[in-house]
Design a protein around this motif. Sequence first.
Motif, short mmCIF file in Angstrom:
data_model
loop_
_atom_site.label_atom_id
_atom_site.label_comp_id
_atom_site.label_asym_id
_atom_site.label_seq_id
_atom_site.Cartn_x
_atom_site.Cartn_y
_atom_site.Cartn_z
N GLU B 104 0.84 -1.21 0.00
CA GLU B 104 0.00 0.00 0.00
C GLU B 104 0.87 1.25 0.00
O GLU B 104 0.61 2.22 -0.72
N LYS B 105 1.95 1.17 0.82
CA LYS B 105 2.84 2.32 0.91
C LYS B 105 3.52 2.58 -0.45
O LYS B 105 3.63 3.71 -0.90
N ARG B 106 3.95 1.45 -1.05
CA ARG B 106 4.61 1.58 -2.36
C ARG B 106 3.64 2.14 -3.39
O ARG B 106 3.98 2.99 -4.19
N ARG B 107 2.41 1.62 -3.35
CA ARG B 107 1.41 2.08 -4.31
C ARG B 107 1.14 3.57 -4.09
O ARG B 107 1.07 4.35 -5.05
N SER B 108 1.04 3.94 -2.79
CA SER B 108 0.80 5.35 -2.48
C SER B 108 1.95 6.22 -2.96
O SER B 108 1.75 7.26 -3.59
N ALA B 109 3.19 5.72 -2.65
CA ALA B 109 4.37 6.49 -3.08
C ALA B 109 4.41 6.61 -4.59
O ALA B 109 4.74 7.67 -5.13
N LEU B 110 4.04 5.50 -5.25
CA LEU B 110 4.05 5.53 -6.72
C LEU B 110 3.03 6.52 -7.25
O LEU B 110 3.29 7.30 -8.17
N GLN B 111 1.86 6.50 -6.62
CA GLN B 111 0.82 7.43 -7.05
C GLN B 111 1.27 8.88 -6.83
O GLN B 111 1.06 9.74 -7.69
N GLN B 112 1.89 9.09 -5.64
CA GLN B 112 2.36 10.45 -5.35
C GLN B 112 3.41 10.87 -6.36
O GLN B 112 3.40 12.01 -6.85
N GLU B 113 4.29 9.90 -6.65
CA GLU B 113 5.35 10.23 -7.61
C GLU B 113 4.76 10.51 -8.99
O GLU B 113 5.14 11.50 -9.65
N GLN B 114 3.80 9.67 -9.38
CA GLN B 114 3.15 9.90 -10.68
C GLN B 114 2.45 11.25 -10.69
O GLN B 114 2.53 12.01 -11.66
N GLN B 115 1.79 11.54 -9.54
CA GLN B 115 1.07 12.80 -9.44
C GLN B 115 2.04 13.97 -9.52
O GLN B 115 1.77 14.97 -10.20
N ALA B 116 3.19 13.81 -8.82
CA ALA B 116 4.19 14.89 -8.82
C ALA B 116 4.74 15.09 -10.22
O ALA B 116 4.89 16.24 -10.69
N ILE B 117 5.03 13.94 -10.88
CA ILE B 117 5.56 14.06 -12.25
C ILE B 117 4.54 14.72 -13.16
O ILE B 117 4.86 15.62 -13.95
N ARG B 118 3.29 14.25 -12.98
CA ARG B 118 2.23 14.84 -13.82
C ARG B 118 2.11 16.34 -13.55
O ARG B 118 1.99 17.15 -14.47
N ALA B 119 2.17 16.70 -12.24
CA ALA B 119 2.08 18.12 -11.88
C ALA B 119 3.24 18.91 -12.46
O ALA B 119 3.05 20.02 -12.96
N ASP B 120 4.43 18.30 -12.37
CA ASP B 120 5.61 19.00 -12.91
C ASP B 120 5.46 19.21 -14.41
O ASP B 120 5.73 20.31 -14.92
N ILE B 121 5.02 18.10 -15.08
CA ILE B 121 4.85 18.20 -16.54
C ILE B 121 3.81 19.28 -16.87
O ILE B 121 4.01 20.13 -17.75
N SER B 122 2.73 19.24 -16.10
CA SER B 122 1.66 20.22 -16.33
C SER B 122 2.16 21.64 -16.11
O SER B 122 1.90 22.55 -16.91
N ARG B 123 2.90 21.78 -14.99
CA ARG B 123 3.39 23.13 -14.67
C ARG B 123 4.36 23.62 -15.73
O ARG B 123 4.24 24.77 -16.20
N MET B 124 5.24 22.74 -16.12
CA MET B 124 6.22 23.13 -17.15
C MET B 124 5.51 23.46 -18.46
O MET B 124 5.84 24.44 -19.13
N THR B 125 4.52 22.61 -18.79
CA THR B 125 3.75 22.87 -20.03
C THR B 125 3.07 24.22 -19.97
O THR B 125 3.10 25.02 -20.91
N ARG B 126 2.46 24.44 -18.79
CA ARG B 126 1.75 25.73 -18.61
C ARG B 126 2.71 26.90 -18.75
O ARG B 126 2.45 27.87 -19.47
#
Lengths: 230, 305
Positions: B104-126
């Motif tokens: 669960e922790k790994r899944r959560s960390a993965l989701q957070q990491e995916q979310q962070a990457i997505r946010a970074d990509i979004s922010r950079m795109t913006r």
Amino acid sequence: MHMSPDEIIFWQLGFIKLNATIVYTWGLMLLLSVSSIWITRKLSGEIERSRWQNLLEIIVTAITQQIEDVGLHHPKKYIGFLGTLFLFVAIASLCTILPGYEAPTGSLSTTAALALCVFVAVPLFGIQEQGLAGYLKSYLSPTIIMLPFNLISEVSRTLALAVRLFGNMMSGAMIMGILLAITPFVFPVVMTALGLLTGMVQAYIFFILATVYIAAATRTGKAQPLQSQH
Amino acid sequence: MLVDWFTVGAQTLNFLILVWLLKRFLYRPILDAIDSREKKIAATLAGADMKKAEALEERDDYVRKNAEFEQQRAVLMQDSIEEAKKQGQTLMDEARKLADALSEKRRSALQQEQQAIRADISRMTREEVFAISRKVLSDLAGIELEARMVEVFTKKLASLDEPLKTFTDAFTHNHTLKISHDSVLVRSTFELTAEQKGAIQEILHKLVSDANKPSDFSIRFETTQALISGIEMIANGRKIVWSINDYVDTLEKSVSALWTDAPDAKMSTHTMDAVSGSQVPGSQLSGSQISEKSVADNPIAGKSE
């Protein structure tokens, strides 16, 4: 040729004389005593024991067994007398293989002496066992009419003991002397071997008859079996 | 004479002596030795019988104890097996729980990491989109556009009530504040013409006088490339802006606000701290082309509200 070793006189002083019978008897006494002392000096009460001790034990136990088989229930009490009778006669016969030896039992004096000893010993053992009255009563059995016959039997069997042994031993020696004169080779050896056998048989007969007489004298009123109780 | 009576007597004596000798040296020792041996054998046999009896007893005891031991061993073995099964089950449950928690922790960390990457990509795109937009608009900006914007600015300034009121309040908001000659700053991308400056001065004086405010203030004009194209007016920590940059800023803030709100609404499990933002003041005014803001680092007004 001597009929008896009594005739061989080594020394004489009037009535007293030292003939071959007495000398060879002493020799046998010395042989038996010394060998007994020598063998029994280191007797072993353990399982392990010497061969000589084993031999003596076989002889003594065989004699004891024979006495018991005849019907005397306390063989140790009689073995001194009866055993010595057998051993003396047997050794006297066995020693005939020695050259120059004259068996003392070939003398009627010796056999008469042994028969006299039996003649005296029988009533002694009988009286000791049954008492004087009990023993004397045995002469009246089965009926008083038998008293003379019993007395004659008592004397005659003693005489028979003496003459039987003397006759056998003397005849053996006589035959040996005659054969030596006629056929000096081989045949006397065979006869000597036969004489040894005859001597052993005579020793056994003398011993067993004496035992039977004593057993008869010591038997109480009730008849007791002659068979030993193994 | 075959019988010599002296010899008979001597032989009788000899025989009696021999009886005594053999009794003393032969029969008694031999019989004693035999008796001794028989006693020893009897004692040995008795001892052996006793030992045999003891051995049998000990064997029975041993067999009994062995049976008891086997029984106890079986019971203990059974107990141990059951205990081991229980222990194994407990350990297995704990391991499964730990594995689940770790997963669960790994899944959560993965989701957070995916979310962070997505946010970074979004922010950079913006950021890239707006940077390109700014560049394009900056390249397209010109004197004519600026003049048109100044014109519209003056019209809007005259027609809008609420922002204007707020702006004029800035002159009296702090009574201790003395309006200096350069208390109003007007910044534009290109240098304003004299007509444009005069029109702006005129309308400002009119607005202040309409609001019954002291009108002894001066107006200073400056040029700045930050506006891309447009005009802004700053007085005492307040400013009225009419510029392309402001459009872009408003749009950027609106998109950021959408980005902040939308994932939060969709993601029910975890927060998105990496992309969380605050409400941008003035975003409500994005519909109007003129926005009014407080300026923290206003060089004119020494103190912000």
